[in-house]
Design a protein around this motif. Structure first.
Motif, PDB file in Angstrom:
ATOM      1  N   LEU A   1       0.819  -1.203   0.000  1.00 50.29           N
ATOM      2  CA  LEU A   1       0.000   0.000   0.000  1.00 50.29           C
ATOM      3  C   LEU A   1       0.859   1.262   0.000  1.00 50.29           C
ATOM      4  CD1 LEU A   1      -2.876  -0.990   2.462  1.00 50.29           C
ATOM      5  CD2 LEU A   1      -3.056  -0.613  -0.014  1.00 50.29           C
ATOM      6  N   TYR A   2       1.992   1.218   0.667  1.00 53.20           N
ATOM      7  CA  TYR A   2       2.859   2.395   0.672  1.00 53.20           C
ATOM      8  C   TYR A   2       3.393   2.679  -0.730  1.00 53.20           C
ATOM      9  CZ  TYR A   2       6.442   5.771   1.900  1.00 53.20           C
ATOM     10  OH  TYR A   2       7.201   6.924   1.967  1.00 53.20           O
ATOM     11  N   ARG A   3       3.729   1.641  -1.459  1.00 55.73           N
ATOM     12  CA  ARG A   3       4.224   1.843  -2.822  1.00 55.73           C
ATOM     13  C   ARG A   3       3.141   2.457  -3.707  1.00 55.73           C
ATOM     14  NH1 ARG A   3       9.171  -0.443  -2.977  1.00 55.73           N
ATOM     15  NH2 ARG A   3       9.555  -2.295  -1.704  1.00 55.73           N
TER      16      ARG A   3
ATOM     17  N   ALA B   1      -0.759  -4.083 -11.213  1.00 54.55           N
ATOM     18  CA  ALA B   1      -0.347  -5.360 -11.804  1.00 54.55           C
ATOM     19  C   ALA B   1       1.171  -5.515 -11.744  1.00 54.55           C
ATOM     20  CB  ALA B   1      -0.844  -5.465 -13.242  1.00 54.55           C
ATOM     21  N   LEU B   2       1.886  -4.454 -12.099  1.00 53.85           N
ATOM     22  CA  LEU B   2       3.348  -4.496 -12.105  1.00 53.85           C
ATOM     23  C   LEU B   2       3.908  -4.770 -10.715  1.00 53.85           C
ATOM     24  CD1 LEU B   2       5.900  -3.598 -14.019  1.00 53.85           C
ATOM     25  CD2 LEU B   2       5.874  -1.618 -12.499  1.00 53.85           C
ATOM     26  N   ILE B   3       3.429  -4.049  -9.721  1.00 55.09           N
ATOM     27  CA  ILE B   3       3.965  -4.201  -8.368  1.00 55.09           C
ATOM     28  C   ILE B   3       3.621  -5.566  -7.791  1.00 55.09           C
ATOM     29  CG2 ILE B   3       3.779  -3.332  -5.993  1.00 55.09           C
ATOM     30  CD1 ILE B   3       3.562  -0.522  -7.156  1.00 55.09           C
ATOM     31  N   LEU B   4       2.392  -6.009  -8.008  1.00 57.41           N
ATOM     32  CA  LEU B   4       2.001  -7.328  -7.496  1.00 57.41           C
ATOM     33  C   LEU B   4       2.863  -8.434  -8.087  1.00 57.41           C
ATOM     34  CD1 LEU B   4      -1.895  -7.063  -7.536  1.00 57.41           C
ATOM     35  CD2 LEU B   4      -0.447  -7.227  -5.506  1.00 57.41           C
TER      36      LEU B   4
ATOM     37  N   TYR C   1       6.074  -8.339  -5.560  1.00 52.84           N
ATOM     38  CA  TYR C   1       5.524  -9.236  -4.537  1.00 52.84           C
ATOM     39  C   TYR C   1       5.250 -10.649  -5.040  1.00 52.84           C
ATOM     40  CZ  TYR C   1       5.283  -4.984  -1.875  1.00 52.84           C
ATOM     41  OH  TYR C   1       5.641  -3.821  -1.239  1.00 52.84           O
ATOM     42  N   ASP C   2       5.636 -10.928  -6.276  1.00 54.41           N
ATOM     43  CA  ASP C   2       5.622 -12.292  -6.821  1.00 54.41           C
ATOM     44  C   ASP C   2       4.254 -12.967  -6.823  1.00 54.41           C
ATOM     45  OD1 ASP C   2       8.400 -12.346  -7.419  1.00 54.41           O
ATOM     46  OD2 ASP C   2       8.841 -12.744  -5.306  1.00 54.41           O
ATOM     47  N   PHE C   3       3.196 -12.204  -6.985  1.00 56.21           N
ATOM     48  CA  PHE C   3       1.881 -12.816  -7.129  1.00 56.21           C
ATOM     49  C   PHE C   3       1.781 -13.473  -8.502  1.00 56.21           C
ATOM     50  CE2 PHE C   3       0.745 -10.302  -3.495  1.00 56.21           C
ATOM     51  CZ  PHE C   3      -0.405 -10.892  -2.962  1.00 56.21           C
ATOM     52  N   PRO C   4       1.263 -14.688  -8.597  1.00 58.07           N
ATOM     53  CA  PRO C   4       1.046 -15.318  -9.899  1.00 58.07           C
ATOM     54  C   PRO C   4       0.017 -14.528 -10.709  1.00 58.07           C
ATOM     55  CG  PRO C   4       0.915 -16.943  -8.125  1.00 58.07           C
ATOM     56  CD  PRO C   4       0.911 -15.589  -7.475  1.00 58.07           C
TER      57      PRO C   4
END
Length: 286
Positions: free
Chosen positions: A33-35, A147-150, A154-157
């Motif tokens: 959330l901070y990002r 989408a990019l940050i996740l 954060y390595d979300f599939p």
């Protein structure tokens, strides 16, 4: 107690059980959330609101995804509501922030006081690269940024990102490609760490201000990003940046307090905050 048992208790309305599950990824959620928000107070508010909303709706959690993904979806929707009130950041947001600080002695002085006062106000170039990544990602449309940050931080599939932003797999993959291309291009033209024609060399400049006894070039050459820049493969340099950013928690790193106040200055310069000194201060700030 097994996680399945704790989850069942949470589904039955046990708030302590839900708190146990939530706390397992709370720090990562706040970092995420901070990002997106770049404001500690907003992060605290939205984390609290996410917890309350998720617990209130826990009976609707159908376990088609992990609880973490489901909670991140709720948090992302709340962030959307907040960010839609604000304009996307210009590519030169950092430059505007730097000019505001240079032209406003009280702001420059506040940087120095934070640096000298707080434990989490050490300066390292790699932390400013993280700051730079956040600033540039905020030039993207909200869905692209999320989408990019996740995915890259954060390595979300991809399938879980589809659930979080309610888009098809094809759309998410397009968002990721478009976002990476944009970020790579911006870095290529701006970052003087890896491109002698780059317009942004704030990492070295700030190192000279806050670590005057430290050799700037020596610190630059410690970064894998700089070592590899001679090859100048743009996509590889982007991946090196993401690897560096992944290793930094912007709320708990060694330079978190200093970077936060620099972020406040940037937000003031571009109009997200009306007055640097009127902005709500977090507990670590002056």
């Amino acid at each position: 107690m097994e996680r399945e048992d704790i989850l069942q208790k949470a589904l039955n309305g046990d708030i302590q059980a839900f708190q146990t599950l939530f706390s397992a990824f709370q720090n990562q959620l706040k970092s995420y959330l901070y990002r997106l928000l770049t404001d500690r107070n907003d992060v605290d508010d939205l984390t609290h609101d996410t917890f309350i909303r998720a617990f209130d709706k826990i009976s609707t959690f159908n376990q088609e995804s992990s609880l973490k993904t489901w909670v991140f979806k709720i948090a992302t929707n709340l962030a959307y509501e907040h960010l839609r009130k604000l304009k996307r950041w210009p590519v030169d947001a950092q430059d505007q922030g730097a000019m505001l600080a240079i032209g406003t002695p009280p702001i420059s002085e506040s940087f120095r006081v934070v640096h000298q006062t707080f434990n989490a106000a050490a300066y390292e170039m790699k932390e400013h690269i993280d700051f730079c990544f956040t600033c540039i990602s905020k030039t993207l449309p909200i869905e692209n940024q999320v989408a990019l940050i996740l995915k890259d931080i954060y390595d979300f599939p991809v399938k879980e990102i589809c659930l979080i932003i309610d888009k098809s797999e094809g759309v998410v993959k397009h968002l990721l490609k478009d976002s990476r291309d944009t970020m790579t291009t911006v870095f290529d033209h701006r970052c003087a760490l890896v491109n002698k024609n780059g317009v942004c060399d704030q990492c070295s400049q700030l190192n000279g201000i806050f670590n005057p006894k430290q050799d700037q070039q020596e610190q630059r050459m410690k970064l894998e990003l700089v070592k590899e820049s001679k090859k100048f493969n743009r996509s590889e340099l982007y991946e090196l940046r993401t690897q560096l950013v992944k290793a930094i928690d912007p709320l708990r790193s060694t330079g978190a307090d200093l970077q936060d106040i620099i972020m406040r200055c940037t937000r003031t310069a571009i109009g997200d905050v009306d007055d640097f000194f009127a902005a709500p201060m977090s507990k670590s700030d002056l």
